[in-house]
Structures are given as C-alpha cells and as structure tokens.
Write an enzyme that holds these catalytic residues in place. Structure first.
Site, PDB file in Angstrom:
ATOM      1  N   ASP A 203       0.858  -1.181   0.000  1.00  0.00           N
ATOM      2  CA  ASP A 203       0.000   0.000   0.000  1.00  0.00           C
ATOM      3  C   ASP A 203       0.893   1.230   0.000  1.00  0.00           C
ATOM      4  O   ASP A 203       1.381   1.655   1.053  1.00  0.00           O
ATOM      5  CB  ASP A 203      -0.913   0.017   1.231  1.00  0.00           C
ATOM      6  CG  ASP A 203      -1.976   1.114   1.147  1.00  0.00           C
ATOM      7  OD1 ASP A 203      -1.740   2.110   0.434  1.00  0.00           O
ATOM      8  OD2 ASP A 203      -3.025   0.985   1.797  1.00  0.00           O
ATOM      9  N   ALA A 263     -13.201  -6.354  -2.557  1.00  0.00           N
ATOM     10  CA  ALA A 263     -13.099  -4.907  -2.758  1.00  0.00           C
ATOM     11  C   ALA A 263     -13.926  -4.466  -3.968  1.00  0.00           C
ATOM     12  O   ALA A 263     -15.105  -4.138  -3.832  1.00  0.00           O
ATOM     13  CB  ALA A 263     -11.632  -4.509  -2.909  1.00  0.00           C
ATOM     14  N   ARG A 264     -13.331  -4.478  -5.146  1.00  0.00           N
ATOM     15  CA  ARG A 264     -14.015  -4.115  -6.377  1.00  0.00           C
ATOM     16  C   ARG A 264     -13.532  -5.030  -7.498  1.00  0.00           C
ATOM     17  O   ARG A 264     -12.331  -5.290  -7.633  1.00  0.00           O
ATOM     18  CB  ARG A 264     -13.763  -2.644  -6.747  1.00  0.00           C
ATOM     19  CG  ARG A 264     -14.536  -1.649  -5.895  1.00  0.00           C
ATOM     20  CD  ARG A 264     -16.038  -1.744  -6.119  1.00  0.00           C
ATOM     21  NE  ARG A 264     -16.814  -0.727  -5.430  1.00  0.00           N
ATOM     22  CZ  ARG A 264     -17.321  -0.865  -4.202  1.00  0.00           C
ATOM     23  NH1 ARG A 264     -17.102  -1.993  -3.532  1.00  0.00           N
ATOM     24  NH2 ARG A 264     -18.039   0.107  -3.671  1.00  0.00           N
ATOM     25  N   ASP A 288     -16.261 -11.842  -4.261  1.00  0.00           N
ATOM     26  CA  ASP A 288     -17.550 -11.224  -3.937  1.00  0.00           C
ATOM     27  C   ASP A 288     -17.891 -10.141  -4.940  1.00  0.00           C
ATOM     28  O   ASP A 288     -19.009  -9.627  -4.941  1.00  0.00           O
ATOM     29  CB  ASP A 288     -17.499 -10.639  -2.519  1.00  0.00           C
ATOM     30  CG  ASP A 288     -18.857 -10.140  -2.048  1.00  0.00           C
ATOM     31  OD1 ASP A 288     -19.848 -10.881  -2.192  1.00  0.00           O
ATOM     32  OD2 ASP A 288     -18.932  -9.005  -1.538  1.00  0.00           O
ATOM     33  N   GLU A 293     -21.337  -6.812 -13.010  1.00  0.00           N
ATOM     34  CA  GLU A 293     -22.274  -7.373 -12.035  1.00  0.00           C
ATOM     35  C   GLU A 293     -23.701  -7.118 -12.494  1.00  0.00           C
ATOM     36  O   GLU A 293     -24.012  -6.013 -12.958  1.00  0.00           O
ATOM     37  CB  GLU A 293     -22.020  -6.758 -10.651  1.00  0.00           C
ATOM     38  CG  GLU A 293     -20.639  -7.082 -10.115  1.00  0.00           C
ATOM     39  CD  GLU A 293     -20.363  -6.487  -8.729  1.00  0.00           C
ATOM     40  OE1 GLU A 293     -21.282  -5.857  -8.157  1.00  0.00           O
ATOM     41  OE2 GLU A 293     -19.233  -6.661  -8.232  1.00  0.00           O
ATOM     42  N   HIS A 312     -21.646  -9.842  -4.297  1.00  0.00           N
ATOM     43  CA  HIS A 312     -21.321  -8.520  -3.763  1.00  0.00           C
ATOM     44  C   HIS A 312     -22.148  -8.254  -2.507  1.00  0.00           C
ATOM     45  O   HIS A 312     -22.634  -7.144  -2.283  1.00  0.00           O
ATOM     46  CB  HIS A 312     -21.566  -7.419  -4.802  1.00  0.00           C
ATOM     47  CG  HIS A 312     -20.769  -6.174  -4.542  1.00  0.00           C
ATOM     48  ND1 HIS A 312     -20.377  -5.309  -5.524  1.00  0.00           N
ATOM     49  CD2 HIS A 312     -20.291  -5.639  -3.383  1.00  0.00           C
ATOM     50  CE1 HIS A 312     -19.698  -4.294  -5.020  1.00  0.00           C
ATOM     51  NE2 HIS A 312     -19.632  -4.471  -3.709  1.00  0.00           N
ATOM     52  N   ALA A 315     -20.806  -9.685   2.928  1.00  0.00           N
ATOM     53  CA  ALA A 315     -20.716  -8.996   4.220  1.00  0.00           C
ATOM     54  C   ALA A 315     -22.058  -8.446   4.686  1.00  0.00           C
ATOM     55  O   ALA A 315     -22.126  -7.807   5.733  1.00  0.00           O
ATOM     56  CB  ALA A 315     -19.702  -7.861   4.143  1.00  0.00           C
TER      57      ALA A 315
END
Length: 372
Positions: A203, A263-264, A288, A293, A312, A315
């Site tokens: 990161d 995440a994406r 996910d 999508e 997606h 969570a």
C-alpha cells in the site's frame, strides 16, 4: 401492506410518498425495499430521524441503475445503495446538498459533477469494517478447507471422494493484503488467532506507522505476490488500481496460493484470473465482486469447484445495514443543522459557494424555527 402504503397515512419523520413530503427532505434509494415496497433490512437508522417535525423522508418509488434528475431534484439529502450518480443525474438539480453512500466505495458516483453542483458525498466506513473483515476470514477458511467443493461432492453422493480433498490451513502460512486500510487492519487482527506465520502489505499510501503497529511488513506488490499463500484485495478502485492484477501478476503467485477479492471487481483482470485458474497457476479464488455485475451464469468461474462466488453481498448482515444506516442518517441530520457530515470524500465541495449557501440556509431555517 408496503412501506409506502403504510406510511402514506402518517406524518413527517416517517417514510412517505414523495408528493406529501414537506420541510427538509431525505430520500432513500429504491433498493432499500423489495418489489412490494417493504423494507428489506430490519434497521437502517430510521429511528434517528423521529422527533424532528421539520424532517420528512421517503423511499424512491422506482429503481434505476442510474439516477435521473427527477429522482433527486426534490430532496435535500439522498441516502443511496447501488444506483450510479452521474453528471446526467444532476442536470438541473439545485436543491440537493448531500448524498450518503452506504459503504466505503464511491466509484459509482461522479465526484467532480457532485462538487460542481455543490453536493457533498459522504460514506460509512465505520459500518463496514467488521462485517467485511469477518467475511474475509470466512473466505480464507472456506478456501483452506475446500468447504464448497466438499459440500458439492457430498450432495452428489461422492462421500469417499470428498474425504480425499485435503486442505491447507492458514497456520504457519503467509497472508498478503493489497491495501492496508481499516478493513485490512481488522481482518489482520482477526486472522492472528489462526497463527498465521507472517503478514505482508502493499500500500504505497499507507502510513508506515500503521504497518508497524499491526506487525505487518510493508513490501512491493511483486514480493507480496511471490511470498503470499493468501492474497487479499483490500484497496479502492481507482485509475491506478484498475486491472492491477493481471496475467503477469498471477504468474508471480505460488501455484498453491489463493486470491480473495471483497473490494471491487475491476481491480482484477477477470479473463487473466480465469486463465490462471484453468491452467493451475493458482489454486483457487473467492470473489464477492466482478468486472460486470451481476456475474453471467455462463462465466467459466461458475463451473470451477475451487472458486467461491458471492453476489457482492457476502458482508451483508443486519448489523452492517444498521450501522451504515445510522451513520448515513447522522450525516443527513448534520446537513439539516447546517453542518458538514463526517467522511466527506469530495472535500473540495466544502469551500464551494453553492454548498456553503445550502448549509447557511439550513442553519438559518433551523434557527428561525426554534428547533435544535
């Protein structure tokens, strides 16, 4: 009876039909409700809005993948799940002061267009950290123990074959995270109980102090991919991260490593991932999120036993929507008081004359009414 029908006979401070809304107006995107107009989630923070006679709120009656100006024009704040906010969405929209996004991602919002219109965009990071981090742990363990594969084999009557599929525990292995924000930090904290050997993070924007406090080694992306048994995608989607993981990156991973992306989708080149899985260059994946999508039923990913697919929503829990809803409603109440909400992601708007004028108007209206 639907929410709209039920509330249509009641007063402000409860969901209502748009035509009856007066005062300070808060709109919720239509996807908070099912096709009958009933709330999908038990708690999205609505009780916080009760007791404010100057506030009315409603659920948009029709779901559109991209908001139209007509959907946004009559609200002061819109609290939004999935619909996109584009420059077209905001054409002629003058009243709107803020958009509260449920979640931490805002790649479906044109921030520049919002800033130009004097619209603040705020997110709900405090609501997603724990449920997404728990989901990452869930997927780590599910992949480690071949959960989905074993379940399918047992359902097919292939009991003995199921017992032959040995897993590989996270114990004494290396976990690498691409992105070291709040979600990744919480996932690392939860994963420590599994006796992971080492945590790595890539990161370039993270404070070095954070990795040191977490006991995580900051490394290059190349080293993370070479050494990690579990590669976690925890970064936002930006021009820099779009397509970050492709054919070259999958070639650097261990053949028994797995990828987990909560995440994406566009951070991962899906075609390259499919190729890497088909050729056995990596051992598995849990996804996910996807480039497009919903994921098409004909995607090769749907035929792979070593891949876990969720919509997606892995969570999505009652607690997630309770906490996100409360944060979004608190942000709306801040606007109502003429204050800046927390977690604004287009900070340039805070000095924009249009936004400042809106806040001043709300503050003056509240003062004139004698309310708090």
């Amino acid at each position: 009876m639907s929410v709209t029908e039920q509330i249509g006979e009641e007063t402000m401070g409860r969901p209502d039909s748009t035509a009856r809304l007066t005062g300070f107006r808060i709109g919720f995107s239509a996807d908070f409700c099912d096709e009958r107009g009933n709330l999908v989630f038990p708690d999205i923070g609505l009780p916080l809005l009760s007791g404010y006679p100057g506030i009315a709120h409603a659920f948009l009656g029709e779901y559109k993948a991209e908001y139209t100006p007509g959907q946004l024009a009559d609200y002061d704040v819109v609290i939004s799940l999935k619909p996109k906010v584009t420059a077209r969405s905001l054409e002629g929209v003058e009243r709107l002061a803020a958009i509260g996004r449920c979640g931490v991602g805002y790649d479906n919002v044109d921030l520049a267009a919002c800033t130009e219109r004097g619209v603040a965009v705020y997110i709900t990071p405090g609501g997603v950290v724990r449920p997404v981090a728990e989901s990452i742990v869930l997927l780590v363990l599910a992949l480690s123990h071949n959960l989905v594969m074993k379940d399918r084999l047992v359902r097919q009557g292939r009991w003995a074959e199921s017992t032959m599929r040995l897993g590989r525990e996270p114990r004494d292995r290396v976990v690498g995270t691409i992105g070291l924000g709040n979600i990744a930090s919480e996932a690392i904290r939860l994963l420590r109980v599994l006796d992971v050997k080492k945590f790595l993070a890539f990161d370039p924007y993270a404070d070095i102090g954070r990795s040191e406090r977490l006991g995580v080694e900051a490394v290059t992306l190349e080293r993370l991919l070479r050494e990690s048994d579990y590669v976690l995608v925890n970064c936002p989607l930006t021009p820099e991260t779009r397509g970050l993981l492709g054919k070259e990156q999958f070639a650097q991973m261990k053949p028994y490593a797995v990828l987990i992306n909560t995440a994406r989708g566009p951070i991962v080149n899906e075609a390259a991932l499919i190729e890497a899985l088909q050729e056995g260059r990596i051992a598995g994946a849990a996804l996910d999120v996807f480039e497009q999508e919903p994921l098409g039923a004909d995607s090769p990913l749907t035929k792979m036993d070593n891949v876990i697919l969720t919509s997606h929503s892995v969570a999505w829990t009652e607690e997630l929507f309770r906490d996100m809803g409360r944060i979004d409603c608190e942000g709306a109440l801040a606007i109502y008081r003429g204050e800046v909400p927390k977690n604004v992601v287009n900070p340039q708007v805070l000095s924009h004359p249009k936004f400042l004028d809106k806040l001043a108007t709300y503050k003056a209206t509240l003062a004139a009414s004698g309310r708090r």
